[in-house]
Scaffold this motif. Structure first.
Motif, PDB file in Angstrom:
ATOM      1  N   THR A   1       2.269  -3.055 -13.451  1.00  0.00           N
ATOM      2  CA  THR A   1       2.781  -3.093 -12.083  1.00  0.00           C
ATOM      3  C   THR A   1       3.199  -1.689 -11.678  1.00  0.00           C
ATOM      4  OG1 THR A   1       3.594  -5.352 -12.376  1.00  0.00           O
ATOM      5  CG2 THR A   1       4.477  -4.091 -10.522  1.00  0.00           C
ATOM      6  N   ILE A   2       2.655  -1.249 -10.552  1.00  0.00           N
ATOM      7  CA  ILE A   2       3.014   0.071 -10.033  1.00  0.00           C
ATOM      8  C   ILE A   2       3.961  -0.131  -8.857  1.00  0.00           C
ATOM      9  CG2 ILE A   2       2.176   2.279  -9.165  1.00  0.00           C
ATOM     10  CD1 ILE A   2       1.206   1.516 -12.008  1.00  0.00           C
ATOM     11  N   ASN A   3       5.145   0.372  -9.006  1.00  0.00           N
ATOM     12  CA  ASN A   3       6.158   0.218  -7.965  1.00  0.00           C
ATOM     13  C   ASN A   3       6.073   1.369  -6.967  1.00  0.00           C
ATOM     14  OD1 ASN A   3       7.475  -2.120  -9.206  1.00  0.00           O
ATOM     15  ND2 ASN A   3       8.061  -0.664 -10.798  1.00  0.00           N
TER      16      ASN A   3
ATOM     17  N   SER B   1       5.790  -1.569 -16.274  1.00  0.00           N
ATOM     18  CA  SER B   1       6.091  -1.259 -14.882  1.00  0.00           C
ATOM     19  C   SER B   1       6.416   0.223 -14.769  1.00  0.00           C
ATOM     20  CB  SER B   1       7.276  -2.111 -14.404  1.00  0.00           C
ATOM     21  OG  SER B   1       7.573  -1.843 -13.067  1.00  0.00           O
TER      22      SER B   1
ATOM     23  N   ARG C   1       0.060  -6.552 -18.360  1.00  0.00           N
ATOM     24  CA  ARG C   1       0.146  -6.597 -16.893  1.00  0.00           C
ATOM     25  C   ARG C   1       0.852  -5.333 -16.423  1.00  0.00           C
ATOM     26  NH1 ARG C   1      -0.938  -9.912 -13.099  1.00  0.00           N
ATOM     27  NH2 ARG C   1      -1.221 -11.687 -14.514  1.00  0.00           N
TER      28      ARG C   1
ATOM     29  N   GLU D   1      -0.686   2.559  -6.539  1.00  0.00           N
ATOM     30  CA  GLU D   1      -0.334   1.150  -6.360  1.00  0.00           C
ATOM     31  C   GLU D   1      -1.531   0.239  -6.632  1.00  0.00           C
ATOM     32  OE1 GLU D   1       2.371   2.099  -2.583  1.00  0.00           O
ATOM     33  OE2 GLU D   1       2.437  -0.024  -3.141  1.00  0.00           O
TER      34      GLU D   1
ATOM     35  N   TYR E   1      -8.154  -7.349 -11.448  1.00  0.00           N
ATOM     36  CA  TYR E   1      -7.289  -7.223 -10.286  1.00  0.00           C
ATOM     37  C   TYR E   1      -6.996  -8.618  -9.738  1.00  0.00           C
ATOM     38  CZ  TYR E   1      -8.807  -2.373 -10.650  1.00  0.00           C
ATOM     39  OH  TYR E   1      -9.081  -1.114 -11.116  1.00  0.00           O
TER      40      TYR E   1
ATOM     41  N   SER F   1      -2.281  -1.639 -10.045  1.00  0.00           N
ATOM     42  CA  SER F   1      -1.606  -2.857 -10.505  1.00  0.00           C
ATOM     43  C   SER F   1      -2.653  -3.919 -10.826  1.00  0.00           C
ATOM     44  CB  SER F   1      -0.660  -3.380  -9.421  1.00  0.00           C
ATOM     45  OG  SER F   1       0.409  -2.485  -9.224  1.00  0.00           O
TER      46      SER F   1
END
Lengths: 113, 120
Positions: free
Chosen positions: A110-112, A12, A108, A79, A39, A82
């Protein structure tokens, strides 16, 4: 034996930060390395391959035979990056034949915001 | 260009029952693959066809799994009888044809949407 290891199951990072997904492989011959991406709700698809030496969606990956690594990098995460990322290896087999792809377990990303 | 088609998309069966999956590759693609992807793992090759011949089935559990590609186009994968540990997504992929080692470009594998099998 062919083996691909992706040490991080989850990664992340914040938007705009650099991202690096690690991939190490084990193969005695001359491998071909790939990164595949999936995706959300989409099919598994090729992102890039080492032999093409290309940058796709801002991602690059360099094959380091000394460290047996093929890490995927992007300087500024977005984003839409992700997704699930898989590193895969195809070894040289019988002359004129393609070997099977051996996949890692995946990371996995995840782009916050 | 239409992509790789698979059906059904989802299947729920009880253990010891039989199940079959169907795959139609991209038109003209000579090589077809079936992969098994267990939750939390990467895809694992079960069988590879070149036209209607088997290239690699070393990881296919042949006591219960079978696959065919009779006319070198579409393919079916069957499990009989199913076990709980067969619960997975079964992916089909296709590729145009042979690639040659010695620095040649590798052909891309194109994946279908997968069939999610749940064995109860």
């Amino acid at each position: 034996a062919q083996r691909v290891t992706q040490p991080e199951k989850l990664l992340s990072v914040f938007k705009g930060a650099p991202v690096e997904l690690k991939c190490n492989y084990s193969y005695s011959g001359s491998p071909e390395l790939f990164w595949y991406v999936q995706y959300s709700r989409q099919r598994l698809q090729l992102l890039l391959r080492h032999i093409s030496r290309e940058s796709i969606k801002g991602f690059t990956a360099d094959l380091n035979k000394g460290e047996t690594s093929f890490h995927l990098k992007k300087p500024f995460a977005q984003e839409e990056d992700s997704a699930m990322y898989y590193c895969a290896l195809s070894g040289s087999g019988l002359r004129g034949r393609a070997q099977k792809l051996v996949f890692g377990q995946g990371t996995r990303l995840t782009i916050n915001p | 260009e239409a992509g790789v088609a698979q059906s059904p998309r989802y299947k729920i069966i009880e253990k010891r029952q039989s199940v079959a999956f169907w795959c139609n590759p991209i038109s003209g693609h000579a090589t077809l693959y079936w992969y098994q992807q267990i939750l939390g793992q990467g895809p694992k090759l079960l069988i590879q066809f070149q036209n209607n011949g088997v290239v690699d089935d070393s990881q296919l559990p042949k006591d219960r799994f079978s696959a065919e590609r009779l006319k070198g186009v579409d393919s079916t994968l069957k499990i009989q009888p199913a076990k709980l540990e067969d619960s997975a997504v079964y992916l089909c992929a296709s590729r145009p044809g042979w690639i040659f080692n010695s620095g040649g470009l590798a052909d891309t594998q194109y994946f279908g949407p997968g069939t999610r099998l749940t064995v109860l």
